[in-house]
Scaffold this active site. Structure first.
Site, PDB file in Angstrom:
ATOM      1  N   ARG A  30     -13.740  -7.366  -1.647  1.00  0.00           N
ATOM      2  CA  ARG A  30     -13.141  -7.130  -0.323  1.00  0.00           C
ATOM      3  C   ARG A  30     -12.690  -5.674  -0.217  1.00  0.00           C
ATOM      4  O   ARG A  30     -11.998  -5.164  -1.084  1.00  0.00           O
ATOM      5  CB  ARG A  30     -11.949  -8.058  -0.105  1.00  0.00           C
ATOM      6  N   VAL A  31     -13.094  -5.024   0.860  1.00  0.00           N
ATOM      7  CA  VAL A  31     -12.662  -3.656   1.144  1.00  0.00           C
ATOM      8  C   VAL A  31     -11.803  -3.694   2.396  1.00  0.00           C
ATOM      9  O   VAL A  31     -12.209  -4.258   3.411  1.00  0.00           O
ATOM     10  CB  VAL A  31     -13.875  -2.728   1.363  1.00  0.00           C
TER      11      VAL A  31
ATOM     12  N   THR B  15      -0.058   1.499   6.649  1.00  0.00           N
ATOM     13  CA  THR B  15       0.071   0.366   5.728  1.00  0.00           C
ATOM     14  C   THR B  15       0.253  -0.888   6.573  1.00  0.00           C
ATOM     15  O   THR B  15       0.678  -0.797   7.714  1.00  0.00           O
ATOM     16  CB  THR B  15       1.270   0.560   4.772  1.00  0.00           C
ATOM     17  N   GLY B  16      -0.086  -2.032   6.003  1.00  0.00           N
ATOM     18  CA  GLY B  16       0.064  -3.274   6.765  1.00  0.00           C
ATOM     19  C   GLY B  16      -1.161  -4.139   6.625  1.00  0.00           C
ATOM     20  O   GLY B  16      -1.862  -4.070   5.611  1.00  0.00           O
TER      21      GLY B  16
ATOM     22  N   THR C  37       0.862  -1.184   0.000  1.00  0.00           N
ATOM     23  CA  THR C  37       0.000   0.000   0.000  1.00  0.00           C
ATOM     24  C   THR C  37       0.899   1.234   0.000  1.00  0.00           C
ATOM     25  O   THR C  37       1.952   1.220   0.613  1.00  0.00           O
ATOM     26  CB  THR C  37      -0.854  -0.017   1.285  1.00  0.00           C
TER      27      THR C  37
ATOM     28  N   ASP D  33      -8.762  -1.478   4.960  1.00  0.00           N
ATOM     29  CA  ASP D  33      -8.792  -0.291   5.815  1.00  0.00           C
ATOM     30  C   ASP D  33      -8.714   1.007   5.034  1.00  0.00           C
ATOM     31  O   ASP D  33      -9.193   2.052   5.508  1.00  0.00           O
ATOM     32  CB  ASP D  33      -7.616  -0.339   6.794  1.00  0.00           C
TER      33      ASP D  33
END
Lengths: 306, 306
Positions: free
Chosen positions: A195-196, A218-219, A167, A198
Site C-alpha cells: 500500500r502506498v 499528515t492524516g 506521519t 499520499d
C-alpha cells in the site's frame, strides 16, 4: 522573519501516554532543523535534518516506530521537494533503511527519476552505500502490540488508525527565501502489503515552490490524495490567501468532500507560517527568530527560547 | 454534447513507421470507449474500456508493448479516478498482468487503499483471480530492440525517450455528466528498476472531478509530477478557463518552468473537450455525437462518422 522551520509529528488522536513524547519530539526536531541554518544549511538541509530526527525517534510512525503492515512488516514512504527548481525525490514501500527521507533526497540528487519503489528503492540504497538495517530494529513493542490488536476479528480499524497516524513532516524557508518540504511515514496500521499512501505522491504528501510556499501534510492518506491537499493549499495561497486561511479552506474542503481529517504545516517565502489541523490533535513546533512555538490541541501556541 | 470520450496514445516524437499504427489505435480505442455508452456504461466504464484496448495494442507503451526497464523487465503504472466521489485506484511497478488499468480499478473498488505497488500489487491481483501472464507476452520485438540500443554506451537516452513516450490515457463524460479518467504506461525506456513516474500519482497522472472535469496526460513523467499537471489544468478551469486554454497555459508553464514537454486530453462536465500538446506529436481521438475526431500533428482535426 527568516529563516524558519515548522514540523509536525502527525495528526489524529494521540493517546495520553504518547502525547508527551510526541510533543517533546517535535520541539527537538524543530530545534535540530533550525540549528542547521546556523552552519549555513539550506531549507532542504533543515527539513531533512528535522525529519531524520523524528524518524530516529520511536514515538512517531516513521523510520523506527513505523506501524506494521498486515503481515507484520515495515514498509515506508518518504518525499522531499526543493522550491527553487521543483526538484523532488521520493521512495515508496521501502524496507530496511533507517532514514527513508535521506534516501528520497538521494533519488532527487543522484538519479534522473523522481520516485523509486519497493525492491528497486532497496537496490538503489545498496548502490548508494546506505546501510541495510534489520527490520526488527525499526519495530517497537508498541507497534507490535497495536498490530496484534488489529489482527483480532473484533478490532475497529478506523478507531485504531486514529490512535496513531503519526506521519512526520517539516517545511522551511532559509535566509535566501528558498523553501523546501519533507514528509516521512510508515503508513496505515495493518495496511495491505505494497500500500502506498499520499506521502511519496508529489502535490499530495508535500509540495514546495519558491513562488508560493511549502506544505507538509499528515492524516488520512487516501483523503489527502483525493484532494491533492498540499497543492490545493498552495493554489489558495496563489489566489492571495494566507498560509492559515489557505490551510483551513483546504482542510474544511477535505472534510466535507471526502470525510477526511488531517493537518498541515505551511510556510510562505517571507517566513509566514501556519500549523493547522481538522483532527483532534496534531503535535507541531516552529522555530523562528530565536523562539520555539509549539502545540498539540487547537488554539495552543506555547513559546520558549530556542 | 454528451456522452464523449477522448483518448491519447502518447506525446513525443513518433517514428514514421509507428505513426500509422498509433493513429489507427486511438481511433479504435475511442470507438470502443464510446460503444460502452450505448449499453448503459458509465464514464468510468468507457475510460477503462478505451485504455484496455490500447494496453492490448502493441503499438503503445502500456500493457503489451511496454518499454523495458534497464534490466529488460516490464514494470507498469496505471491510474483511474471517478469524478463523482474523487475515488481513485492505482498500481505502480506492477509486473505480469495484461491490463494494469483493470487492476487499478479493482484497487479502487475492492480495497480501502488507493495505490498498491510492486509485489503487493501482484499479490492483490492473484487474490482477485487476475491471471498472471508471462512477462514475455508483454514484450514486443520493437521494445527489445530499443532496450538493447539504449544499453549501448553511445546511446542518447534523451533522444531515445522522445521516440517512444506512448503512455495511453482516456477521459470521458457520460450522459449523467459524470467524468472519469484513466492512464496506463510502461514508463520510461531503460528506467531504473522500481522507477515510478507520474501515472499512478493522483493529480499528476490524471484527475477527475465532476465539479470541473477530467484530465489524462502523457509526456515526460518527472516534469508532469513537478507541476502536478492534471490538477493544475483543472485549477485553471476552476478559474474560468476553457479546457483548451487551461491545457495550453499548463503545458506552457511546464515547458518554461521545468523544460518538460507533453500532452493532455481534457473534458469538462458539459462535454467540451480538448486534445493539446507541446511535443511534436500526440496521437489522439475523440468520439462525440456520432463523429470521430482525430489527429497527430498540431492543428489537425480530421473527422469521420463513428
Amino acid at each position: 522573519m527568516l529563516p524558519v522551520v515548522v514540523v509536525h509529528g502527525g495528526a489524529g488522536h494521540i493517546p495520553k501516554d504518547r502525547a508527551e513524547l510526541s510533543c517533546a519530539g517535535v520541539r527537538e526536531a524543530a530545534r535540530g532543523g533550525y540549528a542547521v541554518f546556523k552552519t549555513g544549511g539550506s531549507a532542504m538541509d533543515a527539513v531533512v535534518e528535522a525529519v531524520t530526527i523524528m524518524e530516529n525517534n520511536p514515538a512517531y510512525n516513521a523510520g523506527r516506530g513505523s506501524v506494521l503492515n498486515v503481515k507484520g512488516g515495515v514498509e515506508m514512504d518518504a518525499l522531499v521537494m526543493d522550491g527553487r527548481t521543483l526538484a523532488s525525490g521520493a521512495v515508496s514501500a521501502v524496507r530496511r533503511v533507517a532514514n527513508p527521507i535521506q534516501l528520497a533526497r538521494m533519488v532527487m540528487e543522484k538519479t534522473s527519476h523522481l520516485c523509486l519503489t519497493a525492491e528497486g528503492a532497496s537496490q538503489f540504497a545498496r548502490a548508494m552505500g546506505v546501510p541495510e538495517v534489520e527490520e526488527e530494529s525499526l519495530i517497537t513493542d508498541y507497534s507490535r502490540m497495536r498490530w496484534k490488536k488489529n489482527l483480532h476479528p473484533d478490532a475497529n480499524p478506523v478507531e485504531s488508525q486514529m490512535g496513531k497516524m503519526g506521519t512526520v513532516g517539516a517545511v522551511a524557508v532559509d535566509a535566501e527565501g528558498n523553501v523546501a518540504c519533507a514528509t516521512s511515514t510508515g503508513g496505515m496500521i495493518n495496511k495491505m502489503e505494497g500500500r502506498v499512501g499520499d506521502t511519496p505522491c508529489v502535490g499530495c504528501g508535500g509540495y514546495a515552490d519558491n513562488q508560493t510556499g511549502a506544505v507538509s501534510p499528515t492524516g488520512h492518506g487516501e483523503a489527502i490524495m483525493k484532494v491533492t491537499l498540499s497543492r490545493l493549499i498552495l493554489f489558495h495561497m496563489e489566489q492571495g490567501k494566507s498560509p492559515e486561511e489557505a490551510s483551513d479552506m483546504a482542510l474544511t474542503y477535505m472534510k466535507e468532500r471526502v470525510s477526511g481529517l488531517g493537518g498541515v504545516v505551511v510556510v510562505d517565502p517571507k517566513g509566514t507560517w501556519a500549523a493547522r489541523f481538522s483532527s483532534l490533535q496534531m503535535s507541531w513546533a516552529a522555530a523562528q527568530q530565536g523562539q520555539l512555538h509549539y502545540g498539540l490541541y487547537h488554539g495552543e501556541d506555547f513559546t520558549e527560547p530556542i
